[in-house]
Design an enzyme around this catalytic site. Structure first.
Site, PDB file in Angstrom:
ATOM      1  N   HIS A 169       0.815  -1.215   0.000  1.00  0.00           N
ATOM      2  CA  HIS A 169       0.000   0.000   0.000  1.00  0.00           C
ATOM      3  C   HIS A 169       0.851   1.268   0.000  1.00  0.00           C
ATOM      4  O   HIS A 169       0.346   2.360  -0.298  1.00  0.00           O
ATOM      5  CB  HIS A 169      -0.931  -0.007   1.215  1.00  0.00           C
ATOM      6  CG  HIS A 169      -2.108   0.908   1.093  1.00  0.00           C
ATOM      7  ND1 HIS A 169      -2.217   1.885   0.128  1.00  0.00           N
ATOM      8  CD2 HIS A 169      -3.245   0.992   1.838  1.00  0.00           C
ATOM      9  CE1 HIS A 169      -3.363   2.535   0.294  1.00  0.00           C
ATOM     10  NE2 HIS A 169      -4.005   2.011   1.310  1.00  0.00           N
ATOM     11  N   ASP A 392     -12.067  -9.384 -16.190  1.00  0.00           N
ATOM     12  CA  ASP A 392     -12.276 -10.678 -16.848  1.00  0.00           C
ATOM     13  C   ASP A 392     -10.996 -11.055 -17.586  1.00  0.00           C
ATOM     14  O   ASP A 392     -10.632 -10.436 -18.586  1.00  0.00           O
ATOM     15  CB  ASP A 392     -13.452 -10.564 -17.813  1.00  0.00           C
ATOM     16  CG  ASP A 392     -13.767 -11.873 -18.521  1.00  0.00           C
ATOM     17  OD1 ASP A 392     -12.976 -12.832 -18.392  1.00  0.00           O
ATOM     18  OD2 ASP A 392     -14.789 -11.931 -19.228  1.00  0.00           O
TER      19      ASP A 392
END
Length: 448
Positions: A169, A392
């Site tokens: 992060h 996807d």
């Protein structure tokens, strides 16, 4: 295949067996690259790696793994910082550095030790029971000095896969995370052979102040003084799904309320849902009327800084925006009272406010703990604007997208778009057990 086979067990008994462990590097040689971490990045060094978990149905496991690996090696040519490590220069300024001889992204292949399918897992609200599907549990970002900045675990299930990821992060925020994920998916699916929107890597365009830090070891949590053994109360995690019509009703009721003192400034969808959550959580906590409560949102500042940064800016360009009041005032007044606090705080966080916050931090740097979001807080991260269900890779869109157990605390909220792309929003909330039980019985919250 690296290392011995490992058996991991989550709190609720989910068993995962590691079968392979290796690394993936950019497909082409890039040479040495360095990128200074700036003021927007540095406060997150003492947070944990940010985890995401995506479930997919169908496909042959071996083909899925090869597709993911091939796409990853290509996308890393543009997103090369994720194949590097943290470093420090001679002045103690943190940076991301990449070289072709670095090991790259860590990949773990694994298999569920039980006959567990996707549907068995997507119904589980409590992410702590799914830790075995995720890499780098409770690993601090500071450990990126000697660990990969991205770790991926691909777990074979009886009818699909669980894709667990851990991002450092200190290197990137949510916008950059999903920019990377969508680019990886585009390439893996064959939709394109190159990154359609290349990342913008020059972080110094957003802030060019060099801030040396002495962080040889992670700082202890402030409440522990380095020697406390007091355990925090256990957290419960639940996902509440708000349909488009429910959200529209919340927004309409808020804006049409006779208590809305400024109807010329309509409340947004985010503000309408946020005040609904803040009030309900505050009530569920059974706070005294004089107890303080804080609302925090980790806001994207790409369009707020001067000059604005492009949406493709790769790094952290977020800041926490705070507002607060007494619990009795929040719930004793109509909803527009609290919604106005949220709206006003967000509107006030302009380029000058960001500049002031950065300048103050640079004069006296504070490395925050991930829990430092305010007392009795509701802290909102992620965004329903992230197109998480468009990720996807060529074997269908995810069945479910969740955040992992890292960086969770009492009051942490993640917002995700609904899977069907119909305007629904999934609200993932972490609360102490008693408060969660009361929230789940709050009919006004559940049936907005």
């Amino acid at each position: 295949m690296a290392g011995e086979l490992e058996l991991k067990q989550a709190q609720e008994g989910l068993k995962v067996k590691e079968t392979k462990k290796y690394n993936v590097q950019p497909r082409k040689k890039i040479g040495r690259k360095e990128c200074q971490l700036v003021t927007f990045d540095l406060p997150y060094l003492a947070f944990y790696y940010n985890q995401k978990l995506l479930f997919y149905k169908g496909g042959k496991y071996e083909e899925i793994v090869e597709r993911l690996k091939d796409g990853l090696s290509t996308v890393l040519e543009e997103f090369y910082p994720l194949a590097g490590k943290l470093g420090k220069d001679d002045d103690g300024v943190f940076k991301v550095e990449y070289d072709d001889d670095m090991e790259g992204v860590e990949i773990v292949e694994a298999i569920s030790g039980e006959d567990v399918g996707v549907d068995d897992l997507v119904v589980k609200d409590d992410m702590f029971g799914l830790k075995a599907l995720l890499p780098y549990n409770e690993i601090l970002n500071l450990e990126g000095l000697h660990r990969p900045l991205l770790a991926v675990q691909i777990t074979k299930l009886s009818d699909g896969v669980a894709l667990g990821l851990a991002f450092n992060h200190a290197v990137l925020d949510g916008t950059s995370t999903w920019h990377f994920m969508s680019s990886w998916a585009e390439i893996s699916s064959g939709a394109t052979c190159t990154v359609s929107v290349p990342p913008f890597h020059d972080r110094t365009k957003s802030r060019n102040t060099r801030v040396p830090l002495d962080l040889s070891q992670p700082p202890p949590p402030p409440e522990s003084n380095g020697n406390s053994t007091t355990a925090s109360p256990p957290l419960c995690v639940r996902v509440f799904r708000f349909s488009e019509s429910a959200i529209a009703t919340l927004k309409s009721n808020l804006n049409n309320s006779t208590s809305n003192s400024d109807s010329s400034k309509p409340f947004s969808t985010f503000q309408s849902l946020s005040i609904h959550i803040w009030r309900a959580v505050t009530l569920a906590r059974s706070l005294a009327p004089t107890d303080p409560t804080v609302f925090t949102v980790f806001a994207d500042c790409r369009h707020r800084v001067s000059p604005p940064m492009p949406p493709s800016y790769f790094g952290n360009l977020i800041q926490a925006i705070f507002t607060g009041t007494a619990a009795g005032l929040l719930n004793g007044n109509p909803a527009p009272f609290g919604a106005s606090l949220i709206r006003d705080a967000i509107e006030a966080h302009d380029a000058s406010a960001i500049e002031k916050r950065n300048s103050e931090w640079e004069k006296s740097p504070v490395i925050f703990q991930y829990k430092d979001a305010g007392v009795n807080c509701v802290a909102v991260g992620s965004s329903p604007r992230f197109r998480v269900y468009d990720v996807d890779f060529g074997f269908g869109k995810p069945e479910s997208v969740r955040s992992g157990g890292n960086n969770r605390f009492d009051g942490m909220v993640y917002l995700y778009q609904g899977r069907n792309g119909d305007g629904a929003i999934d609200v993932e909330i972490s609360l102490e057990k008693g408060a969660m039980e009361r929230l789940e019985m709050d009919r006004e919250f559940l049936f907005a």
